[in-house]
Design a protein around this motif. Sequence first.
Motif, PDB file in Angstrom:
ATOM      1  N   ALA A 185       0.907  -1.184   0.063  1.00  0.00           N
ATOM      2  CA  ALA A 185       0.010   0.074  -0.020  1.00  0.00           C
ATOM      3  C   ALA A 185       0.824   1.345  -0.133  1.00  0.00           C
ATOM      4  O   ALA A 185       0.414   2.162  -0.714  1.00  0.00           O
ATOM      5  N   MET A 186       2.111   1.241   0.687  1.00  0.00           N
ATOM      6  CA  MET A 186       2.994   2.258   0.750  1.00  0.00           C
ATOM      7  C   MET A 186       3.492   2.503  -0.660  1.00  0.00           C
ATOM      8  O   MET A 186       3.658   3.767  -1.179  1.00  0.00           O
ATOM      9  N   LEU A 187       3.960   1.466  -1.206  1.00  0.00           N
ATOM     10  CA  LEU A 187       4.646   1.649  -2.647  1.00  0.00           C
ATOM     11  C   LEU A 187       3.670   2.155  -3.325  1.00  0.00           C
ATOM     12  O   LEU A 187       4.009   3.131  -4.164  1.00  0.00           O
ATOM     13  N   ALA A 188       2.338   1.588  -3.435  1.00  0.00           N
ATOM     14  CA  ALA A 188       1.357   2.230  -4.473  1.00  0.00           C
ATOM     15  C   ALA A 188       1.004   3.599  -4.160  1.00  0.00           C
ATOM     16  O   ALA A 188       0.911   4.566  -5.004  1.00  0.00           O
ATOM     17  N   ALA A 189       1.037   4.005  -2.720  1.00  0.00           N
ATOM     18  CA  ALA A 189       0.870   5.453  -2.305  1.00  0.00           C
ATOM     19  C   ALA A 189       1.783   6.373  -2.810  1.00  0.00           C
ATOM     20  O   ALA A 189       1.745   7.497  -3.007  1.00  0.00           O
ATOM     21  N   ALA A 190       3.033   6.212  -2.988  1.00  0.00           N
ATOM     22  CA  ALA A 190       4.297   6.707  -3.371  1.00  0.00           C
ATOM     23  C   ALA A 190       4.462   6.696  -4.775  1.00  0.00           C
ATOM     24  O   ALA A 190       5.421   7.278  -5.583  1.00  0.00           O
ATOM     25  N   GLY A 191       3.513   5.848  -5.462  1.00  0.00           N
ATOM     26  CA  GLY A 191       3.956   5.665  -6.944  1.00  0.00           C
ATOM     27  C   GLY A 191       4.949   4.757  -7.306  1.00  0.00           C
ATOM     28  O   GLY A 191       5.458   5.063  -8.469  1.00  0.00           O
ATOM     29  N   TRP A 192       5.477   3.760  -6.369  1.00  0.00           N
ATOM     30  CA  TRP A 192       6.744   3.184  -6.733  1.00  0.00           C
ATOM     31  C   TRP A 192       6.244   1.745  -7.029  1.00  0.00           C
ATOM     32  O   TRP A 192       5.166   1.198  -6.782  1.00  0.00           O
ATOM     33  N   HIS A 193       6.989   1.059  -8.033  1.00  0.00           N
ATOM     34  CA  HIS A 193       6.666  -0.346  -8.438  1.00  0.00           C
ATOM     35  C   HIS A 193       7.252  -1.203  -7.352  1.00  0.00           C
ATOM     36  O   HIS A 193       8.078  -0.693  -6.492  1.00  0.00           O
ATOM     37  N   ALA A 194       6.751  -2.553  -7.489  1.00  0.00           N
ATOM     38  CA  ALA A 194       7.052  -3.324  -6.347  1.00  0.00           C
ATOM     39  C   ALA A 194       8.117  -4.490  -7.030  1.00  0.00           C
ATOM     40  O   ALA A 194       8.275  -5.553  -6.154  1.00  0.00           O
ATOM     41  N   TYR A 195       8.738  -4.295  -8.105  1.00  0.00           N
ATOM     42  CA  TYR A 195       9.598  -5.314  -8.647  1.00  0.00           C
ATOM     43  C   TYR A 195      11.137  -5.367  -8.272  1.00  0.00           C
ATOM     44  O   TYR A 195      11.719  -4.358  -7.878  1.00  0.00           O
ATOM     45  N   ARG A 196      11.486  -6.574  -8.229  1.00  0.00           N
ATOM     46  CA  ARG A 196      12.877  -6.951  -8.063  1.00  0.00           C
ATOM     47  C   ARG A 196      13.334  -7.298  -9.433  1.00  0.00           C
ATOM     48  O   ARG A 196      12.750  -8.037 -10.356  1.00  0.00           O
ATOM     49  N   PRO A 197      14.692  -6.824  -9.684  1.00  0.00           N
ATOM     50  CA  PRO A 197      15.215  -7.488 -11.183  1.00  0.00           C
ATOM     51  C   PRO A 197      15.545  -8.934 -10.876  1.00  0.00           C
ATOM     52  O   PRO A 197      15.658  -9.593  -9.818  1.00  0.00           O
ATOM     53  N   ALA A 198      15.352  -9.660 -12.092  1.00  0.00           N
ATOM     54  CA  ALA A 198      15.650 -11.223 -12.058  1.00  0.00           C
ATOM     55  C   ALA A 198      17.013 -11.380 -11.147  1.00  0.00           C
ATOM     56  O   ALA A 198      17.901 -10.660 -11.307  1.00  0.00           O
ATOM     57  N   HIS A 199      16.923 -12.529 -10.891  1.00  0.00           N
ATOM     58  CA  HIS A 199      18.278 -12.909  -9.840  1.00  0.00           C
ATOM     59  C   HIS A 199      18.482 -14.330  -9.444  1.00  0.00           C
ATOM     60  O   HIS A 199      17.556 -14.863  -9.336  1.00  0.00           O
ATOM     61  N   LEU A 200      19.629 -14.876  -9.495  1.00  0.00           N
ATOM     62  CA  LEU A 200      19.929 -16.151  -8.822  1.00  0.00           C
ATOM     63  C   LEU A 200      20.311 -15.767  -7.560  1.00  0.00           C
ATOM     64  O   LEU A 200      21.236 -14.966  -7.208  1.00  0.00           O
ATOM     65  N   HIS A 201      19.774 -16.459  -6.441  1.00  0.00           N
ATOM     66  CA  HIS A 201      20.622 -16.414  -5.071  1.00  0.00           C
ATOM     67  C   HIS A 201      21.596 -17.428  -4.843  1.00  0.00           C
ATOM     68  O   HIS A 201      21.631 -18.686  -5.562  1.00  0.00           O
ATOM     69  N   ALA A 202      22.580 -17.262  -4.274  1.00  0.00           N
ATOM     70  CA  ALA A 202      23.655 -18.402  -3.931  1.00  0.00           C
ATOM     71  C   ALA A 202      24.092 -17.900  -2.546  1.00  0.00           C
ATOM     72  O   ALA A 202      24.388 -16.768  -2.152  1.00  0.00           O
ATOM     73  N   ILE A 203      24.427 -19.113  -1.711  1.00  0.00           N
ATOM     74  CA  ILE A 203      25.241 -19.136  -0.483  1.00  0.00           C
ATOM     75  C   ILE A 203      26.531 -19.877  -0.559  1.00  0.00           C
ATOM     76  O   ILE A 203      26.212 -21.069  -0.945  1.00  0.00           O
ATOM     77  N   VAL A 204      27.758 -19.123  -0.819  1.00  0.00           N
ATOM     78  CA  VAL A 204      28.966 -19.897  -1.080  1.00  0.00           C
ATOM     79  C   VAL A 204      29.612 -20.246   0.392  1.00  0.00           C
ATOM     80  O   VAL A 204      29.941 -19.352   0.962  1.00  0.00           O
ATOM     81  N   THR A 205      30.003 -21.506   0.551  1.00  0.00           N
ATOM     82  CA  THR A 205      30.768 -21.938   1.765  1.00  0.00           C
ATOM     83  C   THR A 205      32.039 -22.828   1.458  1.00  0.00           C
ATOM     84  O   THR A 205      31.914 -23.444   0.526  1.00  0.00           O
ATOM     85  N   ALA A 206      33.002 -22.516   2.257  1.00  0.00           N
ATOM     86  CA  ALA A 206      34.275 -23.297   2.486  1.00  0.00           C
ATOM     87  C   ALA A 206      34.697 -23.341   3.526  1.00  0.00           C
ATOM     88  O   ALA A 206      34.752 -22.300   4.308  1.00  0.00           O
ATOM     89  N   PRO A 207      35.589 -24.384   4.036  1.00  0.00           N
ATOM     90  CA  PRO A 207      36.236 -24.441   5.230  1.00  0.00           C
ATOM     91  C   PRO A 207      37.345 -23.172   5.438  1.00  0.00           C
ATOM     92  O   PRO A 207      37.754 -22.894   4.720  1.00  0.00           O
ATOM     93  N   GLY A 208      37.297 -22.826   6.459  1.00  0.00           N
ATOM     94  CA  GLY A 208      38.113 -22.003   7.084  1.00  0.00           C
ATOM     95  C   GLY A 208      37.659 -20.436   6.350  1.00  0.00           C
ATOM     96  O   GLY A 208      38.578 -19.450   6.506  1.00  0.00           O
ATOM     97  N   HIS A 209      36.729 -20.284   5.795  1.00  0.00           N
ATOM     98  CA  HIS A 209      36.155 -19.006   5.121  1.00  0.00           C
ATOM     99  C   HIS A 209      34.716 -18.640   5.631  1.00  0.00           C
ATOM    100  O   HIS A 209      34.007 -19.579   6.134  1.00  0.00           O
ATOM    101  N   LYS A 210      34.489 -17.365   5.533  1.00  0.00           N
ATOM    102  CA  LYS A 210      33.197 -16.764   5.879  1.00  0.00           C
ATOM    103  C   LYS A 210      32.304 -17.185   4.768  1.00  0.00           C
ATOM    104  O   LYS A 210      32.679 -16.927   3.559  1.00  0.00           O
ATOM    105  N   SER A 211      31.009 -17.606   4.983  1.00  0.00           N
ATOM    106  CA  SER A 211      30.112 -17.960   3.918  1.00  0.00           C
ATOM    107  C   SER A 211      29.786 -16.492   3.160  1.00  0.00           C
ATOM    108  O   SER A 211      29.839 -15.410   3.790  1.00  0.00           O
TER     109      SER A 211
END
Length: 270
Positions: A185-211
């Motif tokens: 409702a707030m997006l509409a009231a402000a005239g903003w769209h609700a879209y996210r650009p297309a995307h792939l999500h990824a979580i990358v992990t490896a020993p000894g490293h921050k994900s």
Amino acid sequence: MTTTSQERVATVVAALMDAIRATIVDQRVTYDEYNAAKQYAIDLGEAGEWPLFADVFFEATVEQVEAATSDASDGAIEGPYFIPGATQLEKPYVMPMREDEPGETLLFSGTVASADGTPLAGAQIDMWHSDHYGTYSDIPYPDDRELPPSGNLRGRFTVDENGHFEVRTIIPVPYEIPKTGPTGAMLAAAGWHAYRPAHLHAIVTAPGHKSLTCQLYLSEDPYLDSDVAGAVKPGLVLTLEKHSDPGDLPARNLDGPYFSASHAFRLAKS
Ligand SMILES: [Fe+2]
């Protein structure tokens, strides 16, 4: 809050209050607008949308602040649609999908390395994304859309001894965040769209490293510059390359044109 010092609370809350007071003064906010804002806050709470509202409008900024001191490659917000425990894929990696999964074929490849460039053999990538209609599997949507089968377009795979990977999937599309409640409702009231650009999500992990939690966007997407969640970074935009050479297709086990894109993930040492 129990681990946050009184001094830190006072500093951050005072800064927040000052920013709100400054906006009231600068914008000459009226009593009607002030009362509408209070009612809006009540509506957000009653609809259970405070997490959605905060994640859409503020999480990307928190992520940027945290990432500023990291030597990992660019990260991004996780978003609300990650589900742990996705299928572990076997080579050649193909994301779990329907036999007639709609959408154009994407061969996504790349590398996972430590921040100093050392390939991280055996690193794990957990990937998930929407289908050709902008719908994620296993998510309870408020509308009556058709859901893909459980586990669709969610998979985990391991990089090879050189830190390299390639996975076949389909190209996702831009989608709108849930917009039937107060956030929409707030997006509409402000005239903003609700879209996210297309995307792939990824979580990358490896020993000894921050994900590394990441989203990868696609060149030419119409919403790259106006993501409702403000989470796009230039370093996360993949360049899509189209391949339609008939001689190339049988070796790929494909019967039509496909797109390719690659990305180099770098993880910070933990
Ligand atoms: Fe997403």
